[in-house]
Write a protein that holds these residues in place. Structure first.
Motif, short mmCIF file in Angstrom:
data_model
loop_
_atom_site.label_atom_id
_atom_site.label_comp_id
_atom_site.label_asym_id
_atom_site.label_seq_id
_atom_site.Cartn_x
_atom_site.Cartn_y
_atom_site.Cartn_z
N LEU A 68 0.81 -1.22 0.00
CA LEU A 68 0.00 0.00 0.00
C LEU A 68 0.85 1.27 0.00
CD1 LEU A 68 -2.66 -1.10 2.64
CD2 LEU A 68 -3.02 -0.89 0.17
N ASN A 69 2.18 1.10 0.00
CA ASN A 69 3.10 2.24 0.02
C ASN A 69 2.81 3.15 1.21
OD1 ASN A 69 5.26 3.79 -0.89
ND2 ASN A 69 3.92 5.12 -2.11
N THR A 70 2.71 2.54 2.39
CA THR A 70 2.43 3.30 3.60
C THR A 70 3.33 2.79 4.72
OG1 THR A 70 0.66 4.08 5.05
CG2 THR A 70 0.56 1.77 4.36
N ASP A 71 3.08 3.20 5.96
CA ASP A 71 3.95 2.81 7.06
C ASP A 71 3.19 2.00 8.10
OD1 ASP A 71 2.45 4.81 8.26
OD2 ASP A 71 4.07 6.27 8.25
N VAL A 72 3.95 1.50 9.09
CA VAL A 72 3.40 0.62 10.13
C VAL A 72 3.48 1.34 11.47
CG1 VAL A 72 3.71 -1.53 11.39
CG2 VAL A 72 4.05 -1.48 8.91
N THR A 73 2.37 1.33 12.19
CA THR A 73 2.31 1.96 13.50
C THR A 73 1.86 0.94 14.54
OG1 THR A 73 1.75 4.12 12.55
CG2 THR A 73 1.24 3.78 14.89
N ALA A 74 2.59 0.86 15.64
CA ALA A 74 2.20 -0.01 16.75
C ALA A 74 1.48 0.81 17.81
CB ALA A 74 3.42 -0.69 17.36
N MET A 75 0.39 0.28 18.33
CA MET A 75 -0.34 0.93 19.43
C MET A 75 0.05 0.21 20.72
SD MET A 75 -4.12 1.42 17.70
CE MET A 75 -4.24 -0.30 17.16
N LEU A 76 0.76 0.90 21.59
CA LEU A 76 1.29 0.32 22.82
C LEU A 76 0.57 0.92 24.01
CD1 LEU A 76 3.43 -1.42 24.27
CD2 LEU A 76 5.01 0.52 24.08
N LEU A 77 -0.19 0.10 24.71
CA LEU A 77 -1.00 0.55 25.83
C LEU A 77 -0.55 -0.12 27.12
CD1 LEU A 77 -2.76 1.12 23.26
CD2 LEU A 77 -4.77 0.69 24.69
#
Length: 345
Positions: A38-47
């Protein structure tokens, strides 16, 4: 806001007692593949509470960004504050895809978040890829591109369904642990860390945790085993599994089983391999007395080496086995055990 405004692949990075769960790294590995398409980036949600130090570990396993929600209300998992935090992140940052592990926590969290952000959720996925939907063009119906195609077993594992969510965002899926490959960590990698807190106001949906009792189990997690000696209905009885245990002991392996064995009450559910059990990737997988139906094969076909022992030469397991022996397991397995004892120190 149009669907095209939603960008990025987001992963819920599950942690318990300030230790990241393996599913977080597996999801990041798949997220990198999807983000590349998708030509995008990866984000992790850390709670959690006091968990900011885990961000670097997520970066090493593929996260470009880490959104950290650090608050005492998130110290232990509770449905309401966690669902509030994740849905707030989604509403604020507008991810295109959100992946959650199909763990006990993820199965509770995922549906509640999807309902709050008014999107669909495909549960217990085993395959994720980017493609067109509908899969085949239908006259008079628009075929949408770059959709998340979510594949999961349906009807008790008797069929495979591929599902998409073309008209809502984000596209959400819970993913079965063990089916996605974590990437090799990049030592020293750094991610952009974004500190975010939506605010927490306890209400009558907030449960109060009185005590946390750690369960002590002697059962080995078969997902971590390098050698699995797995038995099916053909083993014949619970007592006969001692033959498999002897083989496992001789080579440092772990005993596992098929669904039929669990249904018969011979072995616990924690040792079941297959679509309705666990997905495993050992170095060596012994399939003993297992026919090799698609439901079982889906949980072990990625093993490095598969050795099948079955008296039925037409059993489907031989189609995916690297080595196959046709014969009576009651005679073959003890002989194999004795020979291996001679070479395994």
């Amino acid at each position: 806001m149009g669907l095209e405004e939603y960008k990025g692949v987001y992963v819920f990075a599950q942690q318990v007692d300030n230790e990241l769960s393996g599913i977080a790294f597996e999801l990041l590995g798949k997220a990198k593949e999807l983000a590349k398409d998708l030509n995008t980036d990866v984000t992790a949600m850390l709670l959690g509470s006091g968990i900011k130090g885990l961000a670097d570990q997520l970066a090493e396993y593929g996260a470009d960004k880490v959104i950290v929600v650090d608050d005492p209300e998130l110290k232990e998992y509770r449905t309401e504050p966690y669902a509030h935090a994740v849905s707030s992140i989604i509403n604020e940052y507008k991810p295109e895809i959100v992946l959650v592990g199909a763990t006990a926590i993820g199965r509770d969290l995922g549906p509640r978040v999807s309902a709050r952000v008014a999107t669909g959720l495909t549960a217990d996925c085993t395959v994720l890829e980017i493609g067109d939907f509908p899969l085949n063009p239908i006259p008079g119906q628009e075929q949408k591109h770059n959709q998340l195609l979510m594949t999961r077993p349906a009807f008790g594992g008797n069929t495979i369904a591929t599902i998409a969510c073309p008209d809502n965002r984000p596209q959400m899926a819970t993913v079965r642990p063990g089916v996605m490959q974590k990437i090799d960590p990049v030592q020293g990698a750094k991610a952009e860390v974004i500190e975010y807190n939506p605010g927490f106001t306890p209400n009558n949906k907030y449960v109060e945790i009185m005590e946390v009792v750690k369960e002590i189990s002697n059962t080995v997690d078969i997902m971590d085993a390098k050698i699995l000696v797995s038995g099916g209905r053909g083993v014949g009885s619970k007592e006969n599994f001692q033959i498999l245990q002897d083989l496992a002991d001789a080579i440092g392996g772990t005993v596992s089983c098929s669904r039929a064995v669990v249904d018969n009450g011979w072995m616990p559910k924690e040792l079941q391999v297959g679509q309705t059990g666990k997905t495993v990737r050992p170095n060596v997988y012994f399939a003993i007395g297992i026919s090799g139906a698609i439901q079982h094969a889906a949980g072990m076909e990625e093993s490095d080496i598969i050795v099948a022992i079955n008296k039925d030469e037409t059993a489907p397991i031989f189609d995916i086995a690297d080595y196959g022996v046709v014969g009576d397991l009651n005679k073959i397995v003890p002989k194999l055990t004795e020979e291996l004892k001679k070479v395994v120190k």
